[in-house]
Design an enzyme around this catalytic site. Structure first.
Site, PDB file in Angstrom:
ATOM      1  N   ASN A   1      44.055  54.793  38.568  1.00  0.00           N
ATOM      2  CA  ASN A   1      44.594  53.618  39.244  1.00  0.00           C
ATOM      3  C   ASN A   1      44.822  52.568  38.161  1.00  0.00           C
ATOM      4  OD1 ASN A   1      45.094  51.336  40.704  1.00  0.00           O
ATOM      5  ND2 ASN A   1      43.321  51.525  42.062  1.00  0.00           N
TER       6      ASN A   1
ATOM      7  N   HIS B   1      48.095  49.476  51.414  1.00  0.00           N
ATOM      8  CA  HIS B   1      46.789  50.056  51.783  1.00  0.00           C
ATOM      9  C   HIS B   1      46.958  51.355  52.579  1.00  0.00           C
ATOM     10  CE1 HIS B   1      44.817  45.817  51.701  1.00  0.00           C
ATOM     11  NE2 HIS B   1      44.584  46.437  50.568  1.00  0.00           N
TER      12      HIS B   1
ATOM     13  N   ARG C   1      30.823  37.343  50.274  1.00  0.00           N
ATOM     14  CA  ARG C   1      29.357  37.159  50.257  1.00  0.00           C
ATOM     15  C   ARG C   1      29.000  35.710  49.948  1.00  0.00           C
ATOM     16  NH1 ARG C   1      28.899  42.395  46.642  1.00  0.00           N
ATOM     17  NH2 ARG C   1      30.827  41.412  46.062  1.00  0.00           N
TER      18      ARG C   1
ATOM     19  N   GLY D   1      34.887  44.839  55.692  1.00  0.00           N
ATOM     20  CA  GLY D   1      34.805  45.649  56.925  1.00  0.00           C
ATOM     21  C   GLY D   1      33.621  46.600  56.911  1.00  0.00           C
TER      22      GLY D   1
HETATM   23  P1  AMP Z   1      36.991  45.280  48.173  1.00  0.00           P
HETATM   24  O1  AMP Z   1      38.258  44.609  47.706  1.00  0.00           O
HETATM   25  O2  AMP Z   1      37.239  46.336  49.208  1.00  0.00           O
HETATM   26  O3  AMP Z   1      36.132  45.757  47.046  1.00  0.00           O
HETATM   27  O4  AMP Z   1      36.119  44.166  48.938  1.00  0.00           O
HETATM   28  C1  AMP Z   1      35.667  43.023  48.264  1.00  0.00           C
HETATM   29  C2  AMP Z   1      35.140  42.023  49.290  1.00  0.00           C
HETATM   30  O5  AMP Z   1      34.070  42.651  50.026  1.00  0.00           O
HETATM   31  C3  AMP Z   1      34.599  40.765  48.667  1.00  0.00           C
HETATM   32  O6  AMP Z   1      35.055  39.628  49.382  1.00  0.00           O
HETATM   33  C4  AMP Z   1      33.101  40.922  48.855  1.00  0.00           C
HETATM   34  O7  AMP Z   1      32.448  39.700  48.961  1.00  0.00           O
HETATM   35  C5  AMP Z   1      33.051  41.683  50.164  1.00  0.00           C
HETATM   36  N1  AMP Z   1      31.709  42.275  50.365  1.00  0.00           N
HETATM   37  C6  AMP Z   1      31.122  43.256  49.654  1.00  0.00           C
HETATM   38  N2  AMP Z   1      29.860  43.461  50.098  1.00  0.00           N
HETATM   39  C7  AMP Z   1      29.646  42.569  51.096  1.00  0.00           C
HETATM   40  C8  AMP Z   1      28.545  42.255  51.953  1.00  0.00           C
HETATM   41  N3  AMP Z   1      27.380  42.902  51.861  1.00  0.00           N
HETATM   42  N4  AMP Z   1      28.703  41.285  52.876  1.00  0.00           N
HETATM   43  C9  AMP Z   1      29.863  40.605  52.975  1.00  0.00           C
HETATM   44  N5  AMP Z   1      30.938  40.839  52.211  1.00  0.00           N
HETATM   45  C10 AMP Z   1      30.841  41.821  51.277  1.00  0.00           C
END
Ligand code: AMP
Length: 400
Positions: A7, A180, A285, A333
């Site tokens: 990627n 996506h 987070r 999610g």
């Molecule tokens: P991704 O782009 O799929 O890697 O997702 C990244 C997002 O997922 C970021 O905004 C992170 O803060 C969120 N994320 C990861 N772990 C958690 C968690 N335990 N609770 C809330 N948000 C999360």
């Protein structure tokens, strides 16, 4: 069969090496800061150990050389020779209208991709760099392109056309493409396996909520609508992207702030969304932590985020004439218990009803709906790399 999945982004290259026959990830990692000071390769070994190799990684070819070197290194490697790599699968962001599925990469495909870079100037040129590098470093090894847009090529015209003069669609292919797709395809097919259902006659909504975020409406097993459009900026409010925004507001900002098209594009892509609203961060987070501590704009951001997702769920249920399964994936999610709850609140009229104790889950395939709810709500961790490896295997097996 060993398949290397790449990627390639503008300044990073993620890789995952699969022994696809035995469904094992042999090695995975990332090259970061390509062409910048402090570039490095970080590898996550199977035993959980993380190895970091700092070096002068000036371009994508050098980055991939680092990856290949690491894969065969005596200390951290998993192969005895790079000849053990049987095929390479590339994530390619934009396949335009030309590609409605994954393809074997030959000269003609490369030429088409080169012509299409205008559609995704931030992503496709970097994806191509990975393809060029592999042509040089592993000549003769088959390469496959898997497109983020391909899954949504089944959308009917009424959902992918914009209300602009038709001539502009004909001339420049301005329409909604959606992104996506690899993730939506993966979680949707996992959902059918988990529930042991046939997708025909089923109405499924998949919410990929990560830094980038999109919702897809999947009816009879194919995508019929999705929230991202001509570019990934349309739809949901994201980490740093606005999502849906009145073009009148864009013009107004450009005039008032006296900024150019490029600058407004940076504004809506990089400085908006949750970062822009909260003024804290794009990271969910950190925003949730701030909201729990009483930060008003963090609370507003969370409310706006959930409200937009909720509206898309409602509109897609209407578009499909019902809903059977709702899926949550992507970093938010998969992991945010409170965001899933906020999104699903007051959707009982659609048949959505969460079981609070089942919803208390992170990063694990789970049915989080009440046993008697009409709609199954599932958490499914996405695995785009696996889909790329599987498509690559399928195409390479059928080459001869
Ligand atoms: P991704 O782009 O799929 O890697 O997702 C990244 C997002 O997922 C970021 O905004 C992170 O803060 C969120 N994320 C990861 N772990 C958690 C968690 N335990 N609770 C809330 N948000 C999360």
């Amino acid at each position: 069969m060993n398949i290397l999945v790449l990627n390639s982004g503008s300044s990073s290259i993620k890789y995952e090496l699969f022994d696809i026959t035995n469904h094992i990830v042999l090695s995975k990692g990332i090259v970061e800061k390509v062409g910048m000071k402090g570039s490095f390769l970080k590898v996550e070994k199977q035993n959980g150990e993380v190895v970091k190799l700092v070096g002068e990684i000036l371009d994508h070819k050098i980055g991939i050389e680092y990856i290949l070197g690491m894969l065969v290194s005596e200390k951290h490697g998993v192969l005895t020779s790079i000849n053990q790599i049987n095929a390479v699968g590339h994530r390619v962001v934009h396949g335009g209208e030309e590609f409605c599925g994954s393809v074997y990469i030959n000269d003609e495909v490369i030429k088409t991709l080169e012509k299409m870079t205008e559609l995704a100037p931030l992503h496709n040129p970097a994806n191509l760099k990975g393809i060029y590098a592999m042509n040089t470093l592993l000549p003769g090894v088959p390469q496959v392109a898997v497109f983020d847009t391909a899954f949504h090529q089944t959308m009917p015209k009424k959902s992918y056309m914009y209300g602009i003069p038709y001539a502009l669609y004909k001339k420049y292919k301005i329409r909604r493409y959606g992104f996506h797709g690899t993730s939506h395809r993966y979680v949707f097919s996992r959902a059918c396996e988990m529930l042991n259902i046939n997708p025909i006659d089923k109405k499924i909504i998949s919410c990929h909520l990560g830094n980038g975020a999109s919702v897809a409406a999947i009816k009879n097993g194919v995508s019929v609508d999705t929230s991202m459009g001509f570019t990934p900026v349309e739809g949901l409010i994201m980490g740093t992207r606005t999502g849906d925004l009145d073009i009148g507001a864009v013009n107004y900002i450009m005039n008032k702030e006296e900024i150019s098209g490029d600058t407004i594009s940076t504004l809506v892509n990089k400085f908006s969304g949750m970062l822009g609203i909260t003024g804290i961060s794009s990271d969910m987070r950190e925003i949730e932590t701030a909201a729990n501590e009483g930060h008003e704009r963090a609370k507003l951001g969370l409310d706006m985020y959930a409200y937009r997702v909720k509206k898309y769920i409602g509109s897609y249920a209407a578009a499909m004439g019902g809903l059977d399964v709702l899926i949550f994936t992507g970093g938010i999610g998969e992991n945010s218990v409170s965001m899933r709850k906020l999104i699903c609140e007051e959707l009982e009229f659609l048949g959505i009803s969460l079981d609070d104790s089942n919803n208390n889950v992170r990063g694990k395939e789970t049915d989080i709906s009440k046993a008697d709810a009409r709609v199954r709500v599932l958490v499914i961790p996405t695995d785009e790399e696996l889909v790329i490896a599987q498509d690559t295997e399928e195409i390479v097996k059928n080459l001869n």
